[in-house]
Enzyme design. Sequence first.
Site, PDB file in Angstrom:
ATOM      1  N   GLU A  30     -16.262   3.261 -17.436  1.00 35.14           N
ATOM      2  CA  GLU A  30     -17.434   2.217 -17.472  1.00 35.14           C
ATOM      3  C   GLU A  30     -18.285   2.058 -18.528  1.00 35.14           C
ATOM      4  O   GLU A  30     -19.399   2.246 -18.556  1.00 35.14           O
ATOM      5  CB  GLU A  30     -18.147   2.828 -16.220  1.00 35.14           C
ATOM      6  CG  GLU A  30     -17.621   2.679 -14.933  1.00 35.14           C
ATOM      7  CD  GLU A  30     -18.283   2.869 -13.873  1.00 35.14           C
ATOM      8  OE1 GLU A  30     -19.261   3.926 -13.739  1.00 35.14           O
ATOM      9  OE2 GLU A  30     -18.033   2.196 -12.771  1.00 35.14           O
ATOM     10  N   GLU A  45     -10.153   5.211  -9.366  1.00 35.18           N
ATOM     11  CA  GLU A  45     -11.086   5.935  -8.182  1.00 35.18           C
ATOM     12  C   GLU A  45     -10.923   4.959  -6.774  1.00 35.18           C
ATOM     13  O   GLU A  45     -10.606   3.641  -6.656  1.00 35.18           O
ATOM     14  CB  GLU A  45     -12.341   5.671  -8.817  1.00 35.18           C
ATOM     15  CG  GLU A  45     -12.656   6.370  -9.927  1.00 35.18           C
ATOM     16  CD  GLU A  45     -14.194   6.239 -10.472  1.00 35.18           C
ATOM     17  OE1 GLU A  45     -15.056   5.912  -9.694  1.00 35.18           O
ATOM     18  OE2 GLU A  45     -14.321   6.335 -11.632  1.00 35.18           O
TER      19      GLU A  45
HETATM   20  C1  GAL Z   1     -17.602   4.780 -10.226  1.00 41.19           C
HETATM   21  C2  GAL Z   1     -17.808   5.784 -11.296  1.00 41.19           C
HETATM   22  C3  GAL Z   1     -18.084   7.079 -11.048  1.00 41.19           C
HETATM   23  C4  GAL Z   1     -18.940   7.325  -9.958  1.00 41.19           C
HETATM   24  C5  GAL Z   1     -18.369   6.631  -9.076  1.00 41.19           C
HETATM   25  C6  GAL Z   1     -19.428   6.682  -7.602  1.00 41.19           C
HETATM   26  O1  GAL Z   1     -17.880   3.692 -10.698  1.00 41.19           O
HETATM   27  O2  GAL Z   1     -16.888   5.534 -12.351  1.00 41.19           O
HETATM   28  O3  GAL Z   1     -18.476   7.835 -12.164  1.00 41.19           O
HETATM   29  O4  GAL Z   1     -20.246   6.850 -10.405  1.00 41.19           O
HETATM   30  O5  GAL Z   1     -18.479   5.346  -9.001  1.00 41.19           O
HETATM   31  O6  GAL Z   1     -19.641   7.856  -7.363  1.00 41.19           O
END
Ligand code: GAL
Length: 952
Positions: A414, A484
């Site tokens: 990010e 993620e």
């Molecule tokens: C993503 C980010 C993570 C964490 C997650 C939410 O956008 O890369 O670091 O913030 O969301 O828990």
Amino acid sequence: MTFRTTDVSYVEDVSPGRGALPPRARYAGSDARSLSLNGSWRFRLSATADAEDDSFAAEGYDAGDWAEVRVPGHWVLQGHGAPRYTNHLYPFPVDPPHVPTENPTGDHLRVFDLPGDWPAAGDATLRFDGVESCARVWLNGTELGEFKGSRLPHEFAVGRLLRPGGNVLAVRVHQWSAGSYLEDQDQWWLPGIFREVTLLHRPPGAVGDFFVHASYDHLTGEGTLRVDSEVAGRVTVPELGIDAATGEAVTAAVEPWTAETPRLYDGVLATGGERVPLRIGFRTVALEDGLIKVNGRAVLFRGVNRHEWHPDTGRALDVATMREDVLLMKRHNLNAVRTSHYPPHPAFLDLCDELGLWVVDECDLETHGFTEQDWRDNPVDDDRWRPALLDRAARMVERDKNHPSVIVWSLGNEAGTGRGLTAMAEWIRARDPGRLVHYEGDRECRDTDVYSRMYASHDEVERIGQGLDGGPRRRRELPFVLCEYGHAMGNGPGGLTEYQALFERYERLQGGFVWEWIDHGIRHPGFGYAYGGDFGEELHDGNFVCDGLLFPDRTPSPGLVEYKKVIEPVRFEGDGADGTVRVVNRYDFADLSALALEWSYQVDGETVQDGVLTMPQPAPGASADVKLPEPPAGAREGETRWTLRAVLAEDTAWAPKGHEVAWTQLPVGGRVKPVLTASARPVPAEGLVRLGPAAFDARTGALLRIGAVEVDAPRLDVWRATTDNDDGADWQTDLRHGPLWRTLGLHRMQHRRDAVEWDAEGLSVRTRVAPAAREIGLRTVYRWSADGDRLRLTVSVTPEGDWTVPLPRLGIRLGLTRADTVSWFGGGPGEAYPDSRAASRLGRWRSTVDALQTPYVRPQENGARADVRWVELGGLRIEGDPEFWFTARRWTSEHLDAARHLTDLTPGEGVWVNLDHAQHGLGSQSCGPGPLPRYVLRARPAEFTFVFSPAG
Ligand code: GAL
């Protein structure tokens, strides 16, 4: 030497620092001497960077009245100042590279003696493995330099400064620096010297930097080894008969390294002055046919994002904790880890090499807070920051390049897009063409070898799998990973099964990494575990920091148990009645020879016979059929099923023999539903109506007791203490159910009594359940009937009005004066929800009411057991038709809903029992998509029955 007021301009300097040695490979176990400088250090905290001059660094300085801190450690977790948590917002005004005047600064002092036998010849290096966020260092009064890059190593040449007697090491650490703009990861801000400090002897002719290139040719089975070394020497690998010069390529027949088969060969790199042990894994990583391949085969990531975390020591982890993480991952069928969002402690990668995990090693870089200003001034698109970015890339790659487990470098997380990222990618590719490059933040995929996204919905992932997602040409040719997904905040995530099915269906989809490994709760005397806001932060993101598959103490949450089941590497397909089962090998490389196949046969959840079958040996990706034995003769009537389990046949490095890897249940004979002939007649007397074993209030129709068991009358219940996923993140554009439910008033439903009637059949209570201020409602009729000792309740629900929102749950809630142990026949042993129930297995289970609770750090709906046929607690037996969801707790849902921490939950007098006909799904909306449509609990007419009787 004279010391003047300190010039602190370096703190806001965008450069990576001054004075450090160039980065080099990290290794453990060399025969050169070293001295750990961990332990207790003198410590002085100042409110600003310039509050104190640097006289403390001079020899002879008396720090006798200073406090002490543990190194490695964060001073804010040792009673000095406090931690702060923000997700992506910078906790200071965004004016790069400036940081606030209030800049907690910790002066650290350590006096050490060189061991008497410390070699006189050679040099010495002082290594810092991790300091947040900026440090300036002096040894014996001489300044060595200063550095930024918190989760990266920095070394200084110090041989000329060392004294045989006492040495004074002074380190000034600033919480905020220009580097903080590059370290905006979603986590606690935790300053300090949080990784080891070590003095390393560098003998004359010591090993310098070196790069182990160990590839594997899957066509010939040959490994090729070449160790490029700054200092020439010899490389030996006795097991392979290798004895070669550095820089020379040699081949040998080898077993390859994979995460499933982490074969390492021990070797030695010897130069004139030092011998360094090598742990060599032969493997070849390539982007081929649009796929990430290792040793010629596409891999499927069953991954997780891991932040470093310990509830007492923050990001200062000991090796035992790191090992526990890797063991837990292996035992839960994970095969991959993304080191979100910085290079981990190097020992973690040693463990990944040894025990077998694919690693996406991510650089210590995130500038997420710039999104608030449309990425204006983003350092990754500003040439002035380029040296800092390249320095970070180099420190990661140089440190970790000799780990076979690392197969992908990630530029960071990010950080928007920009030339700086391109420069990093170019540098990395030139330095290490043997691995792939990952970065999620650029939809064009300019700099990456894999199209990566976070939290994409199932639908979108399916389109990507089908290649129907369009996008720029480069992207269309790339494999896809979800770096993620499955946001494991609180109760959830839901929908993992469906993601996995997509990954397995479409070749382009190479799996993903659940967010995230562990809740970052901080152990706290008043709260149990603290989260954002608990230290009085003016700006914080609450419990968004507790979104892991492990609770802070590393107890697996139901989400991890679910994930283990969803990604199990062996699948059983078939029909229990037919007797043939297909065993599917879902490993990418391994056969099934490590596993034994156990069977058992259950009648009404009780095992009546068990045994072992020969595990077939299908190749990776293939399947083979197995014939089940004849069902046990003479087994009594009832609901019958096979349970098959693939367990470790022998002890492994990560789990003992017998450890369960995969399982399934195959039904044979169906359930026998409860039947009751309504033979009892209602008998009114003295304000009561007696019906079979029960007594009711004649006026209200409320159930008072069943036999000797007093009950707080069952009523329709649609409310649940909203989960983090119900509430959803506030940036979500999709409907968020939790807030909507509250707006509609589903947490304060009123129960209007319309009629209490009885006749020969039984007793009926007609009601309408609805929230104040709204026209929607649920017509609810409770019909009671009984025989001599059992009582039946049939609940009919008819929605009225325009129900535009789903229901949180649909069932009844009743109260019992007491209940401790609970036994049931149904899904267990753990909790389950409609879109997170793969791990729930049918059986006979026992628990206590207390043990039924799942301790989510922020209390919320939890603890439901699925597919329950019957449950016994508090002197009652309750059977359901159809099967139901069961929850019991010592507090009400309202109490649970109001609690902010586990310590707010105090047991009341009785036990509240929810018997649910249905539950709304969980989804992942605390960061990702909500529940899939099929798990949305629509308000529809429904009818369900329970049969109550005294237990035993
Ligand atoms: C993503 C980010 C993570 C964490 C997650 C939410 O956008 O890369 O670091 O913030 O969301 O828990």
